[in-house]
Write a protein that holds these residues in place. Sequence first.
Motif, short mmCIF file in Angstrom:
data_model
loop_
_atom_site.label_atom_id
_atom_site.label_comp_id
_atom_site.label_asym_id
_atom_site.label_seq_id
_atom_site.Cartn_x
_atom_site.Cartn_y
_atom_site.Cartn_z
N TYR A 355 133.04 6.77 -43.13
CA TYR A 355 133.55 7.07 -42.02
C TYR A 355 133.88 8.78 -42.22
O TYR A 355 134.81 8.95 -43.21
CB TYR A 355 134.62 6.32 -41.30
N ALA A 356 133.74 9.50 -41.21
CA ALA A 356 134.11 11.03 -41.35
C ALA A 356 133.36 11.92 -42.66
O ALA A 356 134.10 12.67 -42.92
CB ALA A 356 135.63 11.20 -41.32
N ASP A 357 132.31 11.11 -43.26
CA ASP A 357 131.91 11.92 -44.41
C ASP A 357 130.82 12.84 -43.83
O ASP A 357 130.42 13.04 -42.72
CB ASP A 357 131.27 10.80 -45.33
N THR A 358 130.47 13.83 -44.82
CA THR A 358 129.47 14.84 -44.31
C THR A 358 128.11 14.83 -45.04
O THR A 358 127.41 15.67 -45.18
CB THR A 358 130.15 16.20 -44.77
N ALA A 359 128.08 13.65 -45.71
CA ALA A 359 126.78 13.60 -46.58
C ALA A 359 125.54 12.74 -45.84
O ALA A 359 126.00 11.78 -44.99
CB ALA A 359 126.98 12.80 -47.76
N ALA A 360 124.36 12.99 -45.69
CA ALA A 360 123.32 12.31 -45.44
C ALA A 360 122.37 11.78 -46.69
O ALA A 360 122.60 12.12 -47.48
CB ALA A 360 122.26 13.44 -44.59
N ARG A 361 121.68 10.71 -46.25
CA ARG A 361 120.98 10.16 -47.26
C ARG A 361 119.98 11.03 -47.76
O ARG A 361 119.26 11.76 -46.88
CB ARG A 361 120.29 8.84 -46.60
N GLY A 362 119.54 10.85 -48.97
CA GLY A 362 118.50 11.85 -49.54
C GLY A 362 117.28 11.02 -49.29
O GLY A 362 117.13 9.96 -48.60
N GLY A 363 116.07 11.87 -49.60
CA GLY A 363 114.88 11.26 -49.29
C GLY A 363 114.48 10.50 -50.41
O GLY A 363 114.84 9.82 -50.85
N GLY A 364 112.96 10.24 -50.23
CA GLY A 364 112.44 9.47 -51.09
C GLY A 364 111.78 8.07 -50.47
O GLY A 364 112.33 7.84 -49.25
N ASP A 365 110.99 7.17 -51.29
CA ASP A 365 110.61 6.13 -50.86
C ASP A 365 111.44 5.03 -51.51
O ASP A 365 111.01 4.68 -52.65
CB ASP A 365 108.91 5.90 -50.94
N PHE A 366 112.01 4.45 -50.64
CA PHE A 366 112.79 3.24 -51.38
C PHE A 366 112.40 2.19 -52.12
O PHE A 366 112.54 1.66 -52.94
CB PHE A 366 113.97 2.77 -50.52
N ASN A 367 111.31 1.68 -51.38
CA ASN A 367 110.56 0.67 -51.84
C ASN A 367 109.63 0.87 -53.10
O ASN A 367 109.31 0.06 -54.06
CB ASN A 367 109.61 -0.12 -50.78
N THR A 368 109.26 2.04 -53.18
CA THR A 368 108.50 2.46 -54.42
C THR A 368 109.49 3.09 -55.55
O THR A 368 109.03 2.39 -56.78
CB THR A 368 107.75 3.96 -54.16
N ASP A 369 110.68 3.74 -55.22
CA ASP A 369 111.47 4.07 -56.26
C ASP A 369 112.69 3.30 -56.63
O ASP A 369 113.09 3.43 -57.67
CB ASP A 369 112.13 5.61 -55.78
N GLY A 370 113.06 2.19 -55.64
CA GLY A 370 114.14 1.39 -56.08
C GLY A 370 115.46 2.17 -55.69
O GLY A 370 116.42 1.53 -55.81
N ARG A 371 115.44 3.47 -55.18
CA ARG A 371 116.48 4.26 -54.71
C ARG A 371 116.20 5.05 -53.73
O ARG A 371 114.98 5.27 -53.64
CB ARG A 371 117.19 5.08 -56.15
N TYR A 372 117.07 5.74 -53.10
CA TYR A 372 116.90 7.05 -52.40
C TYR A 372 117.47 8.18 -53.38
O TYR A 372 117.92 8.25 -54.42
CB TYR A 372 117.73 7.23 -51.11
N GLY A 373 116.89 9.48 -52.85
CA GLY A 373 117.21 10.53 -53.36
C GLY A 373 118.81 10.81 -53.45
O GLY A 373 119.46 10.17 -52.52
N ASP A 374 119.15 11.74 -54.29
CA ASP A 374 120.68 12.05 -54.10
C ASP A 374 121.08 12.43 -52.52
O ASP A 374 120.25 13.10 -52.09
CB ASP A 374 121.34 12.94 -55.08
N PRO A 375 122.34 12.09 -52.39
CA PRO A 375 122.65 12.75 -51.01
C PRO A 375 122.74 14.18 -50.70
O PRO A 375 122.81 14.76 -51.64
CB PRO A 375 124.13 12.05 -50.82
#
Length: 579
Positions: A355-375
């Motif tokens: 709540y009240a944070d300023t970060a957005a999720r990073g890019g990338g393909d979660f199913n391929t990489d097992g993770r998102y890019g850095d916020p």
Amino acid sequence: MGHGHSHGHGHGHHHGHDHDHGHDHGSAPLPAAFDTSVPDEALTPEQQSRRSMLRRAGLLGAGLATVGAFGAAASGTAAAQSSTGARNSSGGRKGNGFLWLAGDHHIHTQYSSDGKYRVVDQVRQGAKHGMDWLVITDHGSAAHAKIGVDKVNPDIKRARDAYEDTLVFQGLEWNIPGAEHGTVFVHPGKNEVSVLKQFENDYDGSVKNASDSTPANEALAVAGIAFLGEQVQRRKVKDALMLANHPARRGVDSPHEIRAWRDATSARHQIAVGFEGAPGHQAAGLPAPLGMGRARGIYDNNPSANSFPGYPPESYRTWGGFDWMTSTVGGLWDSLLAEGKAWWISANSDSHQVYADTAARGGGDFNTDGRYGDPVYNGQIDTTQGDYWPGQYSRTHVGAEDFSYAAVMDGIRAGRVWVDHGQLISGLDVRVSGGSRWATLGGALHVKKGTNVTLTVDIALAQDANWAGFIPKLARVDVIQGDVTGPAADKDTLVAPTTKVVKSYEVNKTTGTVRITYSLGRVDRPLYLRLRGSDGNRSAVGARGAAVDPAGPAIDVVGDADPWKDLWFYSNPVWVLPA
């Protein structure tokens, strides 16, 4: 009747002492903030802030002997204690001999399909908000089981090195076959990844397509817990624990399943030890446009085909931010405790999107990489999210024998745990004494029938403003008592008929320590006690009537439930077992 419990507490000690030392991250020195031999000027700003908080609460240095609750904090040493949690009381009230470490066992990162933060972001924020231990629990999923569980491990190891004063466990959020979610975590070591990976691939409800409430899926869940027990027995990992998360949220954790998880491994080294007494997502109740305008805990569900039909509609809501299973005096949690067996509560952030944070999720393909890019920076404050950082609102306090991974796990298994919201109180010391013996949270006092027994509670009141900018005021403390009636004949029992609030205390101080003394008189039958406290802002007659709970938590209003205006603390129980 109480014998089931004598296995269910303290047995972590037998397992624990052989692995407190000599392992990478297995045992750590005292956090610098606790270590009085480290001068103030040698501390980082975070450590100085932590030390100031400890000092003001009377938890450091000279204050220890008078508060009584926190005797281990200055030295890190623990008093000799039997497996019942009782010892000769000739040492006086110099402290229960435990280091009380605050933590959170339910945290998500960019390795979760609905997460976004780096591991180090969650650990940094947890350290900033006073967390001593954390468990990284990304969702079990096909991508996580395949690659995520491996790829998150180097990030966790780096966070351990960067934040030496915070114990960082690797775990995962298990999709329990036939049920909800649960935290599973292991003691750090060379097999932490391989054991979690095998567990997730073989026993995760999502990976195995085993989510429906069927007998076969329920059996798979029990087999998964037994598997973890075997890994500990075979010394693949030094320890493993499971706690059920947000148990009443969808009504799919039936009473018989919870009992089956608890009993899936020997009581001497139980793996499934409890559930969240209060879920995360506490900011979700903030009304729109200030917040999400949903329910605290995102508890805004209704029964489905997989739900247990015995749960009433109100069980799908939180009560004072707490899960219905815990908040109902004489309800499901009490029905478990009345069996005389271990089952503990915790309180966690379930932090995904803050709540009240300023970060957005990073890019990338979660199913391929097992993770998102850095916020990445979002350019605006986001008030449409429902989570807090670890320690920002919810805290689980564990009485540990020293500052180590093993000691935290032993403390959780032993039930030396109390929880609070919004930093309502700073410290809690509970002692039940009779004859020349005493027991504390999670323990059992064994006395001769007819012994006079007394409950003594020392509460260190809040001294510092919480994240919302105010110093909470404790208004009332309730003592809850119930008879131990033995194992339930019906595994779907969800009431404890004799459990009720036996005494309430108004708190008229705002600083320092409050002592409460409650006499149980001459005890001639097995029973247990637990504690609850409130800021007094919202209350209602409990579900089982005014004679049972005259002023319990009120049901939270969906869309309008400011978590900072309704603060509670709860403790785990202490048993009294006369013979």
